[in-house]
Design an enzyme around this catalytic site. Structure first.
Site, PDB file in Angstrom:
ATOM      1  N   HIS A  21       0.622   1.099 -13.289  1.00 31.98           N
ATOM      2  CA  HIS A  21       1.349  -0.080 -13.769  1.00 31.98           C
ATOM      3  C   HIS A  21       2.832   0.267 -13.891  1.00 31.98           C
ATOM      4  O   HIS A  21       3.183   1.328 -14.409  1.00 31.98           O
ATOM      5  CB  HIS A  21       0.787  -0.502 -15.139  1.00 31.98           C
ATOM      6  CG  HIS A  21       1.457  -1.724 -15.666  1.00 31.98           C
ATOM      7  ND1 HIS A  21       1.157  -2.990 -15.217  1.00 31.98           N
ATOM      8  CD2 HIS A  21       2.453  -1.865 -16.568  1.00 31.98           C
ATOM      9  CE1 HIS A  21       1.931  -3.858 -15.835  1.00 31.98           C
ATOM     10  NE2 HIS A  21       2.727  -3.208 -16.662  1.00 31.98           N
TER      11      HIS A  21
ATOM     12  N   MET B 165      -4.252  -7.175  -7.121  1.00 27.63           N
ATOM     13  CA  MET B 165      -3.680  -8.220  -7.965  1.00 27.63           C
ATOM     14  C   MET B 165      -4.721  -9.105  -8.651  1.00 27.63           C
ATOM     15  O   MET B 165      -4.424 -10.231  -9.002  1.00 27.63           O
ATOM     16  CB  MET B 165      -2.704  -9.074  -7.137  1.00 27.63           C
ATOM     17  CG  MET B 165      -1.514  -8.286  -6.613  1.00 27.63           C
ATOM     18  SD  MET B 165      -0.613  -7.409  -7.941  1.00 27.63           S
ATOM     19  CE  MET B 165       0.229  -8.800  -8.705  1.00 27.63           C
TER      20      MET B 165
ATOM     21  N   VAL C  55      -7.775  -9.228 -11.822  1.00 28.85           N
ATOM     22  CA  VAL C  55      -8.340  -8.559 -12.990  1.00 28.85           C
ATOM     23  C   VAL C  55      -9.826  -8.311 -12.724  1.00 28.85           C
ATOM     24  O   VAL C  55     -10.535  -9.206 -12.273  1.00 28.85           O
ATOM     25  CB  VAL C  55      -8.177  -9.454 -14.246  1.00 28.85           C
ATOM     26  CG1 VAL C  55      -8.755  -8.769 -15.469  1.00 28.85           C
ATOM     27  CG2 VAL C  55      -6.706  -9.784 -14.466  1.00 28.85           C
TER      28      VAL C  55
ATOM     29  N   GLY D 294       0.791  -1.234   0.000  1.00 29.04           N
ATOM     30  CA  GLY D 294       0.000   0.000   0.000  1.00 29.04           C
ATOM     31  C   GLY D 294       0.819   1.278   0.000  1.00 29.04           C
ATOM     32  O   GLY D 294       0.345   2.324   0.457  1.00 29.04           O
TER      33      GLY D 294
END
Ligand code: GRF
Length: 214
Positions: A121, A102, A104, A22
């Site tokens: 990303h 983590m 999709v 985080g």
């Protein structure tokens, strides 16, 4: 008789999703505290019960919740997806900020928050989507890599690009050293992009994201 109206300015609300330590969330929360992002955190959610991101949120006395992801490894199952959508809607968030989440996101989640989900990303997209992109960059032999903040759509690391920042690849870089330098730059880029979104300075034209100073 006096007539008057009071305009209550509704503060832009963030819903943050993460699976890891985080540090990007902490950078965004620090920027909010410093008055650099006109927003508040509505809720922080994680698919990992002991995730650092939840501790960061709780230390700051923000709403933080672990929601089990269900039976799949790389996505949320249907029940979990409903749980995430409900928690984010209950927190009345305007923007979903993925900070190291983590899994999709698919169908119903994307539909519920269409055009209102952003991600960071660790590469200069469209190069090196997917996992361990700093390692992909080293293996490919590029001289410059970096990080990208983008809108999330149905593709993987594929939505319109909001901002990018570069990081040079050094001759003596290891995957770890390169990853560390990219991470440091993320903490600068992500708060700037979230601030622009919160100020309504971002518009999307096809695949192009335009920045307008307010
Ligand atoms: C970052 O490297 C980000 O690019 C990727 O996940 C990582 C999250 O790190 N999407 P942290 O949990 O914010 O420290």
């Amino acid at each position: 008789m006096f007539c008057y109206s009071i305009r209550v300015n509704k503060l832009f609300r963030l819903g943050v999703l993460g699976s890891g330590k985080g540090s990007n969330f902490a950078a965004i929360a620090d920027a909010i505290d410093a008055g650099q992002i006109p927003a508040q955190v509505g809720v922080v959610l994680s698919d990992v019960e002991g995730a650092g991101i939840l501790s960061h949120a709780r230390e700051r006395e923000m709403a933080a919740q672990f929601i089990p992801p269900g039976k799949f490894r790389t996505k949320l199952d249907e029940d979990a997806e409903r749980g995430y959508v409900a928690a984010l809607q209950a927190a009345r968030v305007d923007l979903i900020v993925l900070a190291g989440f983590m899994r999709v996101l698919k169908g119903d989640f994307l539909r519920a928050f269409e055009g209102r989900i952003v991600n960071i990303h660790p590469s200069l997209l469209p190069s090196f989507p997917g996992l361990e992109s700093w390692k992909q960059a080293l293996d490919h032999g590029v001289k410059v890599t970096g990080c990208t903040v983008h809108f999330v759509d149905a593709g993987v690391d594929a939505g319109p690009i909001i901002g990018q920042q570069t990081v040079p690849v050094l001759d003596n870089d290891t995957p770890e050293s390169l990853h560390q330098r990219i991470h440091a730059v993320e903490h600068d880029l992500y708060p700037k992009c979230v601030a622009a979104l919160a100020r309504g300075e971002i518009s999307v034209l096809g695949r192009r994201v335009l920045w307008r100073k307010s």
